[in-house]
Design a protein around this motif. Structure first.
Motif, PDB file in Angstrom:
ATOM      1  N   LYS A 276       0.844  -1.203   0.000  1.00  0.00           N
ATOM      2  CA  LYS A 276       0.000   0.000   0.000  1.00  0.00           C
ATOM      3  C   LYS A 276       0.872   1.244   0.000  1.00  0.00           C
ATOM      4  CE  LYS A 276      -4.093  -1.864   2.262  1.00  0.00           C
ATOM      5  NZ  LYS A 276      -4.946  -1.814   3.446  1.00  0.00           N
ATOM      6  N   TYR A 277       1.948   1.215   0.764  1.00  0.00           N
ATOM      7  CA  TYR A 277       2.875   2.343   0.799  1.00  0.00           C
ATOM      8  C   TYR A 277       3.626   2.450  -0.532  1.00  0.00           C
ATOM      9  CZ  TYR A 277       6.889   5.251   1.941  1.00  0.00           C
ATOM     10  OH  TYR A 277       7.857   6.230   1.928  1.00  0.00           O
ATOM     11  N   ASN A 278       4.105   1.330  -1.038  1.00  0.00           N
ATOM     12  CA  ASN A 278       4.899   1.302  -2.262  1.00  0.00           C
ATOM     13  C   ASN A 278       4.358   0.214  -3.185  1.00  0.00           C
ATOM     14  OD1 ASN A 278       6.819   1.185  -4.260  1.00  0.00           O
ATOM     15  ND2 ASN A 278       8.550   0.821  -2.906  1.00  0.00           N
ATOM     16  N   PRO A 279       3.417   0.565  -4.093  1.00  0.00           N
ATOM     17  CA  PRO A 279       2.834  -0.444  -4.988  1.00  0.00           C
ATOM     18  C   PRO A 279       3.865  -1.135  -5.880  1.00  0.00           C
ATOM     19  CG  PRO A 279       1.611   1.624  -5.093  1.00  0.00           C
ATOM     20  CD  PRO A 279       2.835   1.876  -4.275  1.00  0.00           C
ATOM     21  N   ASP A 280       5.027  -0.509  -6.099  1.00  0.00           N
ATOM     22  CA  ASP A 280       6.070  -1.092  -6.948  1.00  0.00           C
ATOM     23  C   ASP A 280       7.076  -1.932  -6.155  1.00  0.00           C
ATOM     24  OD1 ASP A 280       4.969   0.155  -9.198  1.00  0.00           O
ATOM     25  OD2 ASP A 280       6.138   1.980  -8.855  1.00  0.00           O
ATOM     26  N   PHE A 281       6.812  -2.158  -4.875  1.00  0.00           N
ATOM     27  CA  PHE A 281       7.724  -2.949  -4.045  1.00  0.00           C
ATOM     28  C   PHE A 281       7.804  -4.361  -4.609  1.00  0.00           C
ATOM     29  CE2 PHE A 281       8.873  -5.497  -0.324  1.00  0.00           C
ATOM     30  CZ  PHE A 281       9.973  -4.784   0.143  1.00  0.00           C
ATOM     31  N   LYS A 282       9.017  -4.844  -4.790  1.00  0.00           N
ATOM     32  CA  LYS A 282       9.222  -6.169  -5.381  1.00  0.00           C
ATOM     33  C   LYS A 282       9.499  -7.200  -4.285  1.00  0.00           C
ATOM     34  CE  LYS A 282      11.034  -4.393  -9.718  1.00  0.00           C
ATOM     35  NZ  LYS A 282      10.731  -3.010  -9.565  1.00  0.00           N
ATOM     36  N   GLU A 283       9.025  -8.393  -4.510  1.00  0.00           N
ATOM     37  CA  GLU A 283       9.177  -9.462  -3.525  1.00  0.00           C
ATOM     38  C   GLU A 283      10.640  -9.761  -3.213  1.00  0.00           C
ATOM     39  OE1 GLU A 283       7.649 -14.003  -2.851  1.00  0.00           O
ATOM     40  OE2 GLU A 283       6.523 -12.724  -4.211  1.00  0.00           O
ATOM     41  N   GLU A 284      11.519  -9.582  -4.183  1.00  0.00           N
ATOM     42  CA  GLU A 284      12.937  -9.842  -3.926  1.00  0.00           C
ATOM     43  C   GLU A 284      13.552  -8.818  -2.963  1.00  0.00           C
ATOM     44  OE1 GLU A 284      13.006  -7.734  -8.043  1.00  0.00           O
ATOM     45  OE2 GLU A 284      11.913  -9.434  -7.258  1.00  0.00           O
TER      46      GLU A 284
END
Length: 168
Positions: free
Chosen positions: A137-145
């Motif tokens: 929610k804070y960073n929609p582009d946050f990647k699982e890695e």
């Protein structure tokens, strides 16, 4: 009757000794105030297995370090017992330590000039550090890695994790 009185005096003296020991230890057992320190340490007094979370604050787009950051970490033990710690970093790094006798939910608040305020949770367990799903929610582009990398050592679990901050 005399043994009853001796027992009461023993308990009373033990209570006074314990309280004095905790006060004189220099440690902050319970605090509603924010304390400024170099790293955040929620560890108990005894030597137990620890989890250490360390990393950096980085810009989510450029992955460059964000230097001047204030991080607040709050751990609720109960409704009356809160541990609050604060770091003001100029090099963009952080470290959080605790023992892993149980799952610890720690509320993290981050403030940095030019970046959206960060309000989220991390969970510290024997297996390492885990993030809350609100990270996306804070960073929609946050990647699982970019999730925490957990390494088990003898008496330590080391978690490496970078907070990816979003520009305002």
């Amino acid at each position: 009757m005399e043994s009853e009185m001796k027992r009461r005096n023993f308990v009373k003296n033990l209570g006074i000794f314990t309280t004095g020991t905790m006060i004189m230890s220099g440690s902050n057992l319970y605090s509603s105030e924010i304390e400024s320190i170099k790293n955040i340490d929620f560890s108990p007094f005894s030597k137990t297995n620890k989890i250490i979370v360390k990393g950096n604050f980085v810009d989510s787009k450029t992955l460059q370090p964000v230097k001047e950051v204030t991080i607040f970490a709050k751990q609720n033990k109960s409704s009356l017992f809160h541990l609050n710690k604060k770091i003001e970093t100029i090099d963009g790094t952080f470290e959080i330590q605790t023992a892993y006798s149980e799952v610890k939910k720690i509320k993290i608040e981050i403030q940095a000039n030019g970046y959206k305020p960060y309000h989220n949770f991390i969970y510290l367990t024997k297996q390492g550090c885990f993030i809350h799903s609100d990270e996306w929610k804070y960073n929609p582009d946050f990647k699982e890695e970019n999730c925490p990398k957990n390494t088990q050592l003898e008496q330590f679990t080391i978690s490496n994790f970078n907070f990816h901050l979003i520009k305002e």
